[in-house]
Design a protein around this motif. Sequence first.
Motif, PDB file in Angstrom:
ATOM      1  N   ASN A   1      31.969  35.303  32.504  1.00  0.00           N
ATOM      2  CA  ASN A   1      31.600  36.713  32.674  1.00  0.00           C
ATOM      3  C   ASN A   1      30.521  37.116  31.680  1.00  0.00           C
ATOM      4  OD1 ASN A   1      33.196  37.767  34.792  1.00  0.00           O
ATOM      5  ND2 ASN A   1      35.006  37.784  33.468  1.00  0.00           N
TER       6      ASN A   1
ATOM      7  N   VAL B   1      36.174  32.396  33.427  1.00  0.00           N
ATOM      8  CA  VAL B   1      37.189  32.881  34.376  1.00  0.00           C
ATOM      9  C   VAL B   1      37.316  31.941  35.570  1.00  0.00           C
ATOM     10  CG1 VAL B   1      37.061  35.297  33.687  1.00  0.00           C
ATOM     11  CG2 VAL B   1      35.483  34.404  35.457  1.00  0.00           C
ATOM     12  N   GLU B   2      38.306  32.275  36.428  1.00  0.00           N
ATOM     13  CA  GLU B   2      38.720  31.334  37.469  1.00  0.00           C
ATOM     14  C   GLU B   2      37.860  31.357  38.728  1.00  0.00           C
ATOM     15  OE1 GLU B   2      42.252  33.605  35.632  1.00  0.00           O
ATOM     16  OE2 GLU B   2      40.306  34.098  36.504  1.00  0.00           O
TER      17      GLU B   2
ATOM     18  N   GLY C   1      33.795  35.535  43.948  1.00  0.00           N
ATOM     19  CA  GLY C   1      33.546  35.493  45.392  1.00  0.00           C
ATOM     20  C   GLY C   1      32.071  35.531  45.745  1.00  0.00           C
TER      21      GLY C   1
ATOM     22  N   ASN D   1      40.839  42.764  36.756  1.00  0.00           N
ATOM     23  CA  ASN D   1      39.752  43.441  37.478  1.00  0.00           C
ATOM     24  C   ASN D   1      40.347  44.681  38.147  1.00  0.00           C
ATOM     25  OD1 ASN D   1      37.370  41.424  37.396  1.00  0.00           O
ATOM     26  ND2 ASN D   1      39.109  40.139  37.988  1.00  0.00           N
TER      27      ASN D   1
ATOM     28  N   GLU E   1      34.819  45.386  36.777  1.00  0.00           N
ATOM     29  CA  GLU E   1      35.120  43.967  36.659  1.00  0.00           C
ATOM     30  C   GLU E   1      35.535  43.584  35.229  1.00  0.00           C
ATOM     31  OE1 GLU E   1      32.819  40.812  38.083  1.00  0.00           O
ATOM     32  OE2 GLU E   1      32.031  41.891  39.823  1.00  0.00           O
TER      33      GLU E   1
ATOM     34  N   THR F   1      35.649  39.003  44.981  1.00  0.00           N
ATOM     35  CA  THR F   1      37.105  38.845  44.858  1.00  0.00           C
ATOM     36  C   THR F   1      37.776  40.221  44.853  1.00  0.00           C
ATOM     37  OG1 THR F   1      36.817  38.691  42.449  1.00  0.00           O
ATOM     38  CG2 THR F   1      37.100  36.619  43.670  1.00  0.00           C
TER      39      THR F   1
HETATM   40  N1  LIG Z   1      34.925  39.609  36.774  1.00  0.00           N
HETATM   41  C1  LIG Z   1      35.696  38.612  37.526  1.00  0.00           C
HETATM   42  C2  LIG Z   1      34.808  37.379  37.837  1.00  0.00           C
HETATM   43  C3  LIG Z   1      33.690  37.711  38.792  1.00  0.00           C
HETATM   44  C4  LIG Z   1      34.203  38.329  40.046  1.00  0.00           C
HETATM   45  C5  LIG Z   1      33.151  38.966  40.931  1.00  0.00           C
HETATM   46  N2  LIG Z   1      31.803  38.918  40.433  1.00  0.00           N
HETATM   47  C6  LIG Z   1      33.232  38.415  42.331  1.00  0.00           C
HETATM   48  O1  LIG Z   1      32.238  38.445  43.078  1.00  0.00           O
HETATM   49  O2  LIG Z   1      34.347  37.976  42.720  1.00  0.00           O
HETATM   50  C7  LIG Z   1      36.874  38.151  36.684  1.00  0.00           C
HETATM   51  O3  LIG Z   1      36.826  38.296  35.467  1.00  0.00           O
HETATM   52  O4  LIG Z   1      37.837  37.640  37.280  1.00  0.00           O
END
Ligand SMILES: N[C@H](CCC[C@H](N)C(=O)O)C(=O)O
Length: 266
Positions: free
Chosen positions: A64, A70-71, A74, A180, A197, A208
């Motif tokens: 991030n 992070v896991e 999307g 989130n 986020e 996500t």
């Molecule tokens: N901030 C999210 C990661 C990026 C999610 C977002 N950018 C997407 O498109 O899913 C987290 O810490 O789990």
Amino acid sequence: MTRTFHKMHGLGNDFVIFDAREEPLAMDEPLARAVSDRKTGIGCDQLVVLEKSTVADLRMRIWNHDGIEVESCGNASRCVVALTHAKTIETGGGLVRGEEDGSDIEVSLGEPHFEWDQVPVTYAIPTNPMPMAWGELHNPVALSVGNPHVVFFVDNADSIDLDELGPRIEHDPVFPDRINVNVAEVHPDGIRLRTWERGAGITRACGTGASATAVAAILTKRVQSPVKVTMRGGSLTIAWAPGEPIRMRGSATYVFKGEIELEALA
Ligand SMILES: N[C@H](CCC[C@H](N)C(=O)O)C(=O)O
């Protein structure tokens, strides 16, 4: 040593992508923060490093804006499919499957999880809905779609002070991995969504987040699948039914390719 990077976005949620499959790249929190910095670095919501995988076409690692790894991501998953034409992607949140369909990309994020220790939350409390409130936001659905989300259904998403409530909820000790935060309005033609986020703040879109929100709305019978989720940066179509993986469909945009001396940033 200069490294090539790709700048891409999914509905305005932007990424710096390094392809380290042939040339390993040691990424860590300080360097991820430096690259993501919009004044002194390249600037992005998330930084992505692609690596070789033994279980999929490639592995995608995500940091991030604040430097925390992070896991799942999307929107970045769609960008990586468009960039590499990968059909399977190994992520910390599970295996992601992708396919290109004209200008759209469809990715499958695997199944959601709703158990308190799978979101995770700190205590064995209900997650649908959570018996908790933060200011005017209350009783969210908490779930994991590979990464952790809470979804609040509200009458007017724009009236919510997400700059104040977002970080308060993100850092609440009830979420041991942080969270989130999604505030969603349900309409006959779909869902309007705003997301704070984890580790990035308010973004123009969250893949996500849209997936978690659609799953929560389908599960609570507020909408039927598939559902259109509209965010400031644009719309995604999400399909899901209990026992099935989540399918997300939308665009991925290539902006530019660049070179950077990472040692100079660290
Ligand atoms: N901030 C999210 C990661 C990026 C999610 C977002 N950018 C997407 O498109 O899913 C987290 O810490 O789990």
